[in-house]
Design an enzyme around this catalytic site. Structure first.
Site, mmCIF file in Angstrom:
data_model
loop_
_atom_site.group_PDB
_atom_site.id
_atom_site.type_symbol
_atom_site.label_atom_id
_atom_site.label_comp_id
_atom_site.label_asym_id
_atom_site.label_seq_id
_atom_site.Cartn_x
_atom_site.Cartn_y
_atom_site.Cartn_z
ATOM 1 N N ASP A 1 0.912 -1.131 0.000
ATOM 2 C CA ASP A 1 0.000 0.000 0.000
ATOM 3 C C ASP A 1 0.954 1.183 0.000
ATOM 4 O OD1 ASP A 1 -1.466 2.273 0.840
ATOM 5 O OD2 ASP A 1 -3.052 0.933 1.519
ATOM 6 N N HIS A 2 1.165 1.795 -1.154
ATOM 7 C CA HIS A 2 2.284 2.734 -1.236
ATOM 8 C C HIS A 2 2.095 3.956 -0.334
ATOM 9 C CE1 HIS A 2 -0.279 4.832 -4.141
ATOM 10 N NE2 HIS A 2 0.507 5.868 -4.059
ATOM 11 N N HIS B 1 -5.912 2.552 0.910
ATOM 12 C CA HIS B 1 -5.170 3.690 1.466
ATOM 13 C C HIS B 1 -5.917 4.394 2.606
ATOM 14 C CE1 HIS B 1 -2.969 2.921 -2.125
ATOM 15 N NE2 HIS B 1 -3.726 3.616 -2.945
HETATM 16 C C1 BG6 Z 1 -3.348 4.494 -6.539
HETATM 17 C C2 BG6 Z 1 -4.666 4.569 -7.255
HETATM 18 O O1 BG6 Z 1 -3.353 3.455 -5.603
HETATM 19 O O2 BG6 Z 1 -3.095 5.725 -5.884
HETATM 20 C C3 BG6 Z 1 -4.702 5.745 -8.219
HETATM 21 O O3 BG6 Z 1 -4.886 3.369 -7.975
HETATM 22 C C4 BG6 Z 1 -4.328 7.014 -7.507
HETATM 23 O O4 BG6 Z 1 -5.987 5.865 -8.811
HETATM 24 C C5 BG6 Z 1 -3.029 6.841 -6.758
HETATM 25 O O5 BG6 Z 1 -4.202 8.039 -8.473
HETATM 26 C C6 BG6 Z 1 -2.688 8.070 -5.930
HETATM 27 O O6 BG6 Z 1 -1.410 7.929 -5.395
HETATM 28 P P1 BG6 Z 1 -0.497 9.176 -5.112
HETATM 29 O O7 BG6 Z 1 0.724 8.620 -4.474
HETATM 30 O O8 BG6 Z 1 -0.241 9.835 -6.425
HETATM 31 O O9 BG6 Z 1 -1.280 10.069 -4.207
#
Ligand code: BG6
Length: 508
Positions: A178-179, A241
């Site tokens: 979950d980045h 997230h």
């Molecule tokens: C991803 C989603 O997990 O997170 C995307 O699949 C989203 O739809 C993205 O745009 C947002 O990540 P960040 O790091 O750019 O806020």
């Protein structure tokens, strides 16, 4: 002792966007910092028939923005090997095994392997089964699996996928990405809470009125229509997230700051989130889809006109909702969340809204009615991105004669230089996986509980046709998202659309 890790990465989806945008640059940063050195190799696999030489060129291109010297780029890319691979063909895994064993011997990797699944989820099960049946998993070193989202598309499919994976990997060797958990300020939530008595002593339903979590995106669905039109914002952002952030905000302090203890507390917090009945789900969660709109003289298409999106699509590109947590600490405190595409601004932030003082004494006579609304609430804001930091809104006296109160903000932001130099989420997560530290990954029980919470909302929505589109690109979502808080006597603390509207840059 050297910090250098010995490991063979096998990346399924090695030609893909994620590998090129995130994984290769992150591996390079780790390499520059000496976390990876002589003893690492990467096998990239995908269907395309690339040569090693071509693959290495691609890898070298992906790290250009990090300004490597030519020699550095060449030496780094020399650790990369390409294997054209059909994930459904057992014979291909035999070739993969031979290559893996050869690289293991050449680079002295002690059988340590990390498998990275960066491709369509429908292939996850078969890849993992083959890793075992074709004996690619080693017996002498560690074998870890890093797996990208989405982990299932509902509880049942997640359960089945997990079951397949667990036939091969024990839970402690599965690293579900979950980045957001790799982001600096998400990790900082625990420091803000557990290192500051002024907050932790107030972190409960006696002092907190409500919590607001906004994950706003200015971008539309871009070229991901195919995936997104089947997913929607609820599954794309809330199930993973946002619920992870709710868990970090709501959990009890862990006994010590270790993977096991943090995990235990997060799971307990998620289990306390109320699972709604259909009617509650419809009342507490609202959805939206963007129509064409204009912001600052730029015009945007509506979602239904986007590439690879069905012209009558009923997929939501926006969600706002209220979670309730049924435990001693949080009973009665709504956790409002919202996320959406094509909103006014890219902005991820958390507002902790504290209760007002019991009585507003700032009136001149006892007979005057209480003007409680004239005082702003104290708000702790955690800025996750694009800027990083936190602020605290307090009340003070307006300078001058008489006695009027006004709100003042104490602000801290990480400097642009700090943000620039701090490791990117994927770099941190890759290093954690190399160390075997699963703290910043999603445990199966967290994933399972999150699906239970979200499945009922999805199911309730599926029974009612939405009236889409219902918000203009460039605004902060449909009216219903504002009414959700108004009916509880609250309002969104962060309203970037108002800022633009007041300056005539956004018309409704
Ligand atoms: C991803 C989603 O997990 O997170 C995307 O699949 C989203 O739809 C993205 O745009 C947002 O990540 P960040 O790091 O750019 O806020």
């Amino acid at each position: 002792m050297s910090n250098e890790k010995k490991v063979l990465f096998t990346i399924f989806g090695g030609t893909g966007d994620l590998a090129q945008r995130k994984l290769y640059p992150s591996l390079f940063r780790l390499y520059k910092k000496g976390k990876l050195g002589d003893h690492f190799a990467v096998i990239g696999t995908a269907r395309r028939p690339w040569s090693d030489a071509h693959y290495r060129e691609v890898v070298a291109t992906t790290i250009q923005s990090l300004n490597p010297t030519q020699a550095e780029a060449k030496e780094f890319a020399s650790h990369f090997y390409y294997q054209s691979h059909d994930v459904n063909d057992s014979k291909h895994y035999n070739t993969l095994k031979k290559l893996a064993d050869r690289l293991d011997a050449t680079y002295h990797l002690n059988g340590n392997r990390i498998y990275y699944l960066a491709m369509a989820p429908k292939f996850f099960g078969t890849i993992v089964a083959h890793l075992k049946s074709q004996k690619i998993v080693t017996e002498n070193g560690y074998n870890r699996l890093i797996i990208e989202k989405p982990f299932g598309s509902d509880y049942q499919s997640a359960f089945e996928l997990n079951h397949k994976i667990r036939q091969v990997f024990p839970e402690q060797d599965i690293f579900r990405i979950d980045h957001y958990l790799g982001k600096e300020m998400i990790q900082n939530i625990s420091a803000i809470r557990f290192a500051n008595n002024i907050f932790e002593s107030q972190w409960n339903n006696r002092y907190i009125d409500n919590i607001q979590i906004t994950f706003g995106e200015a971008l539309g669905v871009e070229d991901r229509g195919n995936y997104y039109d089947h997913s929607g914002a609820l599954k794309d952002m809330v199930q993973n997230h946002i619920l992870q952030v709710v868990a970090l905000l709501a959990m009890e302090p862990p006994v010590v700051f270790s993977e096991k203890e943090i995990r235990t507390e997060k799971i307990k917090a998620l289990k306390a989130i109320r699972i709604y009945e259909k009617e509650e789900a419809l009342k507490n969660f609202v959805r939206g889809q963007y129509a064409p709109g204009e912001l600052e003289n730029r015009s945007f298409k509506g979602y239904r006109e986007e590439d690879k999106v069905a012209p009558q699509s009923t997929t939501e590109t926006f969600v706002a909702g209220k979670f309730l947590i049924d435990n001693f600490r949080w009973s009665g405190v709504p956790f409002y969340v919202r996320t959406g595409k094509r909103l006014t601004e890219k902005g991820t932030r958390i507002n902790i809204v504290f209760k007002q003082v019991p009585v507003n004494v700032f009136k001149t006579s006892i007979d005057e009615p209480c003007k409680d609304t004239s005082l702003s609430p104290n708000v702790l804001t955690i800025y996750i991105q694009p800027t990083e930091g936190f602020s605290l809104t307090l009340n003070g006296k307006k300078v001058g004669q008489g006695f009027n109160t006004t709100s003042r903000k104490l602000e801290y932001r990480n400097s642009a230089e700090m943000v620039e130099n701090s490791p990117e989420a994927y770099e941190k997560l890759l290093l954690d996986a190399l160390k075997g530290d699963g703290t910043n990954f999603s445990h199966w029980e967290e994933v399972a509980q999150s699906w239970h919470i979200v499945d009922v909302i999805r199911k309730a929505w599926d029974q009612v046709a939405p009236e889409f589109p219902n918000y203009k690109a460039g605004t902060m979502g449909p009216v219903a998202a504002f009414e959700l808080l108004e009916q509880d006597g609250f309002k969104w603390i962060w309203q970037p659309d108002e800022w633009y509207r007041k300056r005539g840059k956004l018309n409704d």
